[in-house]
Design a protein around this motif. Structure first.
Motif, PDB file in Angstrom:
ATOM      1  N   ILE A  74      -7.376 -58.956   8.917  1.00  0.00           N
ATOM      2  CA  ILE A  74      -7.275 -59.274   7.728  1.00  0.00           C
ATOM      3  C   ILE A  74      -8.216 -58.569   6.714  1.00  0.00           C
ATOM      4  O   ILE A  74      -7.985 -58.226   5.678  1.00  0.00           O
ATOM      5  CB  ILE A  74      -7.456 -60.624   7.324  1.00  0.00           C
ATOM      6  N   GLN A  75      -9.525 -58.025   7.112  1.00  0.00           N
ATOM      7  CA  GLN A  75     -10.205 -57.099   6.585  1.00  0.00           C
ATOM      8  C   GLN A  75      -9.565 -55.647   6.377  1.00  0.00           C
ATOM      9  O   GLN A  75      -9.685 -55.250   5.262  1.00  0.00           O
ATOM     10  CB  GLN A  75     -11.397 -56.949   7.334  1.00  0.00           C
ATOM     11  N   ALA A  76      -8.730 -55.390   7.531  1.00  0.00           N
ATOM     12  CA  ALA A  76      -7.960 -54.062   7.349  1.00  0.00           C
ATOM     13  C   ALA A  76      -6.899 -54.272   6.027  1.00  0.00           C
ATOM     14  O   ALA A  76      -6.827 -53.282   5.240  1.00  0.00           O
ATOM     15  CB  ALA A  76      -7.310 -53.747   8.519  1.00  0.00           C
ATOM     16  N   ILE A  77      -6.185 -55.490   6.007  1.00  0.00           N
ATOM     17  CA  ILE A  77      -5.257 -55.713   5.032  1.00  0.00           C
ATOM     18  C   ILE A  77      -5.857 -55.682   3.668  1.00  0.00           C
ATOM     19  O   ILE A  77      -5.507 -55.024   2.606  1.00  0.00           O
ATOM     20  CB  ILE A  77      -4.429 -57.082   5.251  1.00  0.00           C
ATOM     21  N   ARG A  78      -7.036 -56.405   3.533  1.00  0.00           N
ATOM     22  CA  ARG A  78      -7.843 -56.283   2.360  1.00  0.00           C
ATOM     23  C   ARG A  78      -8.076 -54.906   1.658  1.00  0.00           C
ATOM     24  O   ARG A  78      -8.137 -54.832   0.590  1.00  0.00           O
ATOM     25  CB  ARG A  78      -9.133 -57.125   2.628  1.00  0.00           C
ATOM     26  N   SER A  79      -8.476 -54.209   2.620  1.00  0.00           N
ATOM     27  CA  SER A  79      -9.114 -52.932   2.093  1.00  0.00           C
ATOM     28  C   SER A  79      -8.003 -51.703   2.154  1.00  0.00           C
ATOM     29  O   SER A  79      -8.182 -50.602   1.801  1.00  0.00           O
ATOM     30  CB  SER A  79     -10.367 -52.343   3.019  1.00  0.00           C
ATOM     31  N   THR A  80      -6.626 -52.054   2.551  1.00  0.00           N
ATOM     32  CA  THR A  80      -5.706 -50.895   2.657  1.00  0.00           C
ATOM     33  C   THR A  80      -4.322 -51.290   1.837  1.00  0.00           C
ATOM     34  O   THR A  80      -3.558 -52.158   2.116  1.00  0.00           O
ATOM     35  CB  THR A  80      -5.364 -51.021   4.154  1.00  0.00           C
ATOM     36  N   PRO A  81      -4.226 -50.605   0.739  1.00  0.00           N
ATOM     37  CA  PRO A  81      -3.302 -50.944  -0.274  1.00  0.00           C
ATOM     38  C   PRO A  81      -1.906 -50.922   0.475  1.00  0.00           C
ATOM     39  O   PRO A  81      -0.811 -51.569   0.330  1.00  0.00           O
ATOM     40  CB  PRO A  81      -3.336 -50.163  -1.610  1.00  0.00           C
ATOM     41  N   GLN A  82      -1.737 -49.658   1.437  1.00  0.00           N
ATOM     42  CA  GLN A  82      -0.548 -49.449   1.923  1.00  0.00           C
ATOM     43  C   GLN A  82       0.074 -50.625   2.733  1.00  0.00           C
ATOM     44  O   GLN A  82       1.004 -50.927   2.965  1.00  0.00           O
ATOM     45  CB  GLN A  82      -0.887 -48.316   2.917  1.00  0.00           C
ATOM     46  N   LEU A  83      -0.709 -51.413   3.567  1.00  0.00           N
ATOM     47  CA  LEU A  83      -0.513 -52.569   4.393  1.00  0.00           C
ATOM     48  C   LEU A  83      -0.207 -53.671   3.360  1.00  0.00           C
ATOM     49  O   LEU A  83       0.763 -54.551   3.679  1.00  0.00           O
ATOM     50  CB  LEU A  83      -1.609 -53.063   5.193  1.00  0.00           C
TER      51      LEU A  83
END
Ligand SMILES: C[S@@+](CC[C@H](N)C(=O)[O-])C[C@H]1O[C@@H](n2cnc3c(N)ncnc32)[C@H](O)[C@@H]1O
Length: 380
Positions: free
Chosen positions: A154-163
């Motif tokens: 979820i942290q990766a999703i929060r910080s990656t607009p592409q995701l």
């Protein structure tokens, strides 16, 4: 969903989420106090993401999301036989999933909706690849893992607009909520559940909607265990499968829901290579607990039949799949990516991992029709 409840994925911080009733996830059984063994099992996800990124970086796989979901600084080039194994495993499961989902037609999305539940999904990228190609979505995709792993994702999703874009949750009015602890995510097409699979019990008296919120009990569903159930004891793994076959997707009031299971796991632990594989993993504290019970393709097929997938069971090892599922042209392309001079080692490795798939047709025999045409291995 009313505007004030819509969190902005880019500005949300841990503990400030305003989820739709998603509470702290402390009620999911043994994971509240992870043991050392659990920590090692949770860490296997790192290996999986690094292997995926290695295969992507070298051109085996096309996956725009692998970098964002691999811990920064951990990229490592894997050996050619490992890269080829990752390629075969990923593309074969993709093939089973694509066949289950069927052709995508934007006009008919509601009529043909389906559901995927990935057990121990870790940092898997499949959901991003699929949902980015099926907008508007005809699919509900669930991922289950320990809270520590769902939180990183979820942290990766929060910080990656592409995701976020791949999931269709990048607009200000997107319906998405994240739990206060930052370990659960819910949106119309994608749910991440911080749940220890061992807490899913057929005897549970908890309201099912609170255990896995968003699961739609009337949709044709595919369960995927890509190297996950093998870390549970045989009885725990069986309980997990039963939870879905006998509890979640079985009720007297509705006709049986079409349900399938895809497994990817090691097999054949009893020859010299298998023994070395087991002892190498043991030195890292990794125990493949169901490996001896489901040691062969035949044992995997029996398992699927006994555990509720009575309409079809099949399996094949990775070597067989490389030989029989990959087109000649594609084989040449892949073989040209890296020198693989340890052909014997490749064959040994590839014979010790398998994919097995089983299904029950329920009320609609067309859902798994495509699986009947896939070439399976009939021996052990
Ligand atoms: C080898 S990784 C595979 C990750 C992903 N399926 C893939 O293939 O890329 C195994 C995953 O299963 C998860 N897992 C194992 N036991 C679990 C359990 N009891 N509950 C939830 N997740 C579990 C681990 O945390 C880890 O993320």
């Amino acid at each position: 969903m009313a505007a004030p409840q819509i969190p902005n994925l880019n500005s949300l911080r841990r503990g400030r989420g305003r989820g739709r009733g998603i509470g702290r996830s402390t009620d999911n059984g043994p994971e509240s106090r992870p043991s050392g063994k659990d920590r090692i099992v949770q860490g296997t996800d790192n290996d999986a993401s690094v292997s995926r990124l290695s295969a992507v970086d070298l051109g085996y796989l096309t996956d725009a999301y692998a970098t964002a979901l691999t811990p920064r600084g951990s990229a490592t080039r894997r050996f050619p036989i490992i890269n080829r194994g990752t390629y075969v495993r990923t593309t074969a499961i993709d093939q089973l999933v694509t066949s289950f989902l069927g052709l995508y037609t934007p006009e008919q999305t509601q009529a043909k909706r389906k559901q995927i539940i990935s057990l121990g999904a870790g940092s898997d990228t499949r959901v991003f690849r699929i949902l980015s190609s099926r907008q508007p979505s005809d699919l509900v995709y669930h991922e289950i893992d320990f809270a520590v792993n769902t939180t990183s994702k979820i942290q990766a999703i929060r910080s990656t607009p592409q995701l976020q874009q791949a999931l269709g949750i990048n607009t200000p009015d997107a319906e998405v909520s994240i739990s206060e602890m930052g370990d659960a995510l819910h949106s119309p097409s994608y749910h991440i559940h911080p749940v220890d699979l061992r807490s899913l019990s057929v005897n549970s008296d908890r309201d099912l909607s609170t255990i896995l919120p968003g699961v739609e009990r009337e949709l044709p569903t595919l369960l995927v265990s890509e190297c996950c159930l093998i870390y549970l004891t045989p009885s725990e793994a069986e309980q997990v499968v039963k939870f879905f076959t006998e509890h979640l997707f079985q009720s007297e009031s509705q006709p049986t829901i079409p349900l399938g299971l895809v497994l990817y796991e090691p097999i054949r632990p009893d020859d010299a290579f298998g023994r070395t594989m087991v002892s190498n993993l043991a030195t890292r504290g990794i125990q493949l607990q169901t490996l001896h019970k489901y040691a062969s393709l035949e044992a995997q097929r029996c398992r699927l039949k006994e555990q509720g997938f009575g309409d079809g069971q099949a399996g094949a090892d990775i070597e067989f799949i490389w030989k029989n599922w990959v087109y000649e042209e594609e084989k040449e392309r892949v073989a040209g990516l890296e020198m693989l001079d340890e052909m014997e080692e490749w064959q040994l490795l590839a014979r010790h991992y398998c994919i097995a798939w089983g299904w029950r047709d329920g009320s609609d025999a067309s859902v798994f029709q495509g699986w009947t045409t896939l070439k399976a291995q009939s021996d052990n």
